[in-house]
Design an enzyme around this catalytic site. Sequence first.
Site, PDB file in Angstrom:
ATOM      1  CB  ALA A 225      26.774 -32.944  38.554  1.00 57.90           C
ATOM      2  CB  SER A 226      31.893 -30.763  37.595  1.00 61.90           C
ATOM      3  OG  SER A 226      31.639 -31.065  38.793  1.00 61.90           O
TER       4      SER A 226
ATOM      5  CE1 TYR B 224      25.806 -25.010  31.091  1.00 59.64           C
ATOM      6  CE2 TYR B 224      25.538 -22.708  31.844  1.00 59.64           C
ATOM      7  CZ  TYR B 224      25.215 -24.105  31.764  1.00 59.64           C
ATOM      8  OH  TYR B 224      24.507 -24.399  32.951  1.00 59.64           O
TER       9      TYR B 224
ATOM     10  NE  ARG C 294      28.216 -42.288  39.192  1.00 62.86           N
ATOM     11  CZ  ARG C 294      28.958 -41.841  40.114  1.00 62.86           C
ATOM     12  NH1 ARG C 294      29.466 -42.337  41.031  1.00 62.86           N
ATOM     13  NH2 ARG C 294      29.300 -40.488  39.988  1.00 62.86           N
TER      14      ARG C 294
ATOM     15  NE  ARG D  77      28.307 -28.251  39.692  1.00 63.84           N
ATOM     16  CZ  ARG D  77      27.257 -27.437  39.168  1.00 63.84           C
ATOM     17  NH1 ARG D  77      27.422 -26.374  39.802  1.00 63.84           N
ATOM     18  NH2 ARG D  77      26.924 -27.789  37.976  1.00 63.84           N
TER      19      ARG D  77
HETATM   20  P1  GTP Z   1      28.378 -36.555  34.624  1.00 68.17           P
HETATM   21  O1  GTP Z   1      27.770 -36.655  33.248  1.00 68.17           O
HETATM   22  O2  GTP Z   1      27.565 -36.804  35.918  1.00 68.17           O
HETATM   23  O3  GTP Z   1      29.816 -37.228  34.931  1.00 68.17           O
HETATM   24  O4  GTP Z   1      28.721 -34.806  34.852  1.00 68.17           O
HETATM   25  P2  GTP Z   1      29.218 -33.758  33.620  1.00 68.17           P
HETATM   26  O5  GTP Z   1      30.691 -33.666  34.227  1.00 68.17           O
HETATM   27  O6  GTP Z   1      29.091 -34.266  32.534  1.00 68.17           O
HETATM   28  O7  GTP Z   1      28.218 -32.590  34.130  1.00 68.17           O
HETATM   29  P3  GTP Z   1      27.370 -31.607  32.945  1.00 68.17           P
HETATM   30  O8  GTP Z   1      28.208 -31.207  31.778  1.00 68.17           O
HETATM   31  O9  GTP Z   1      26.177 -32.521  32.489  1.00 68.17           O
HETATM   32  O10 GTP Z   1      26.862 -30.414  33.816  1.00 68.17           O
HETATM   33  C1  GTP Z   1      26.177 -30.611  35.060  1.00 68.17           C
HETATM   34  C2  GTP Z   1      25.630 -29.289  35.379  1.00 68.17           C
HETATM   35  O11 GTP Z   1      26.413 -28.294  35.412  1.00 68.17           O
HETATM   36  C3  GTP Z   1      24.309 -29.119  34.458  1.00 68.17           C
HETATM   37  O12 GTP Z   1      23.237 -28.593  35.051  1.00 68.17           O
HETATM   38  C4  GTP Z   1      24.811 -27.953  33.630  1.00 68.17           C
HETATM   39  O13 GTP Z   1      23.720 -26.847  33.152  1.00 68.17           O
HETATM   40  C5  GTP Z   1      25.797 -27.373  34.713  1.00 68.17           C
HETATM   41  N1  GTP Z   1      27.058 -26.539  33.983  1.00 68.17           N
HETATM   42  C6  GTP Z   1      27.855 -27.100  33.028  1.00 68.17           C
HETATM   43  N2  GTP Z   1      28.721 -26.350  32.650  1.00 68.17           N
HETATM   44  C7  GTP Z   1      28.488 -25.189  33.151  1.00 68.17           C
HETATM   45  C8  GTP Z   1      29.243 -23.865  33.216  1.00 68.17           C
HETATM   46  O14 GTP Z   1      30.015 -23.574  32.427  1.00 68.17           O
HETATM   47  N3  GTP Z   1      28.860 -22.940  33.972  1.00 68.17           N
HETATM   48  C9  GTP Z   1      27.565 -23.290  34.820  1.00 68.17           C
HETATM   49  N4  GTP Z   1      27.119 -22.166  35.738  1.00 68.17           N
HETATM   50  N5  GTP Z   1      27.006 -24.319  34.849  1.00 68.17           N
HETATM   51  C10 GTP Z   1      27.232 -25.341  34.288  1.00 68.17           C
END
Ligand code: GTP
Length: 613
Positions: free
Chosen positions: A265-266, A521, A74, A428
Amino acid sequence: MVDVDKVLDEAGLKNPHVHEFVKHWAGVTQPERIEVVSASDDARLLQEALEAGELEPAGEGLYYSQSYHKDTARSEERTIVATSDPADKGVYNNWRHADEIKPVVIGNMTGASQGKTMYVIPYLMAAPGSPLEAYAAGIELTDNRSVVLQMIRMARVGVDLFENLQDPESFVRAVHVTGDLENLGQGTPDDKRYFVTVADERTILHFGSSYGGNALLGKIAHGLRQANWDGWASRKFLAEQYMLIAIQDKETGKKYHIAGGFPSASGKTNLAMMVAPGVLGERYYVEFFGDDIAWLWVGDDGKLYGMNPEYGVFGVAIDTNAITNPNALAAVQEGTGAIFTNTAYNVNTHETWWEGKSPDYPTDVEGWRDWKGHLISERPVEEQRSKDHVWAHPNCRFTSTMSNVPNESPDYDDPAGVPIDGIIYGGRTRDREPLIRAIEDPAEGVYDGLTLGAEATAAAEGVAGQLRYDPMSMRPFLALPEGRYAQHWLDILDQVTDKPLFAHVNWFQRDADGGYLWPGYSENLRALLWMMDYREGRVTGTKTPVGVVPSKDELNLEGLDIDDAVLDQLLAIDVDRWKQEIGLRESHLEQFGGLPERIWEAHRRVAQALDEA
Ligand code: GTP
Ligand code: MN
Ligand code: MN
């Protein structure tokens, strides 16, 4: 010149307002053909896209698409909210007067679909029968077949959806024109891209990108930006970049519904697809409703209700693997019809790969192309398997329909929505923010959402590592000025009799070496279980100036091996760091005009509690 009336009539699109809309824009963009699409056209369109080389096969019933290398995310600075009233200008909505910006975009769109097909996509961003159905209908016009295929996965698409609209005139008019991607001056002073939502006209005009986040107009432009406006204009609902899940307690049969805002991406997609870890799976089950958008409204019973207006998932692929997100992998396995964008691709085996899919690179580089389409084998040897020379784009994505996600909730399609028990925010944050802190006062919850912050992400073309505020995780999607948006939140919550519990979570605290303190996770479920225990009065937690934090023995840590000292750090409140943060928050909030006094009161209460701590 195409006979628009004839094409639409033959496709069963009789609505005269649709005819008028399509005719007008076909006149502007001048396509060679016009085609109306429904979800049932998917197989044929896939075949055409494969033949045209727009998609490549990626396994049985799987597809690979590569977007232009300057078009992978975006673009926030090219995204504009326009209206006819300067009072609608906010800090983050990049407001422009409609009279000024519309002619510019229309100029760029003029004749820009020559030689191409214009696809007419009728869609609905709600389950039919939803109380918000009136705000959910839209037509996207696009000259890009891959966009059609992604829309079919991400939204309910079909001519039948337009047969019984409550108000035949009330649909979002969305126009997407790809443009000549190699000559748009992306990132230069002469950038021709414009992603405009004319909110008070319910018209979306996007020019110059085929990347999902800019081109799937049902999703963010309608589902978030336009709906953010419509929710306020109707005084009926909130449209938020939130995931939505239920945690089912199999012992009691109770389901807790939690919505949550995390900046791009969080972790929304990962949280929403969560599988309860280890022994916790015997008692708890997480149901998936949505991973990116929730619309929230007040039901007749005074409860806050929520639903996911989308039909699919558009998830970040990086680091998606059998341990971090098995449900996502299942949603993109053979036969699902999933589309991968900007991952690495093997021209011989048709496999896809991304960093973090497996611990190491594929054993043989033969046939592998990076996200730009360059063969890995043609790189200097030292760059073939080096972290500094990635194979997949950091914002590479997968697109798959909801029904492919194994933990999809049976209630996902229920037009009545589900009652919301909790609202969480999380970004984050390397330090300061504990694993979870509960916030009982609704105004303080809204204040917490408004001061949400995160490190910049690839999805938004930011500088990685830099911290920035992202109110409610809506910074890139706000149509409203912030003060009005905050007031709308309070107005909605004031009508709710059974208030949701707010909480702030953080999965991303780091140790001195930069490693994550919390395993994250699926283990994140433990923090949410505590939140629900707190709401039910089963635990009391420890009161702090910034909310209630779990005491160590209240967290369900069954089957988790975690150091006691690490746990202390995860739950600690560093008052000095927080006092520093209060100062930063103050300047952040001061930018916004007309912020409700109740938000300032919440801010001062927290600041004072910190002073007294
Ligand atoms: P958008 O789709 O862009 O709105 O992002 P989102 O909030 O859906 O983020 P997503 O769940 O795709 O996570 C983005 C990145 O963060 C990925 O590379 C995941 O692997 C990483 N991530 C997600 N959850 C965790 C977690 O609990 N711990 C860690 N260390 N990384 C995480
Ligand atoms: Mn998102
Ligand atoms: Mn996501």
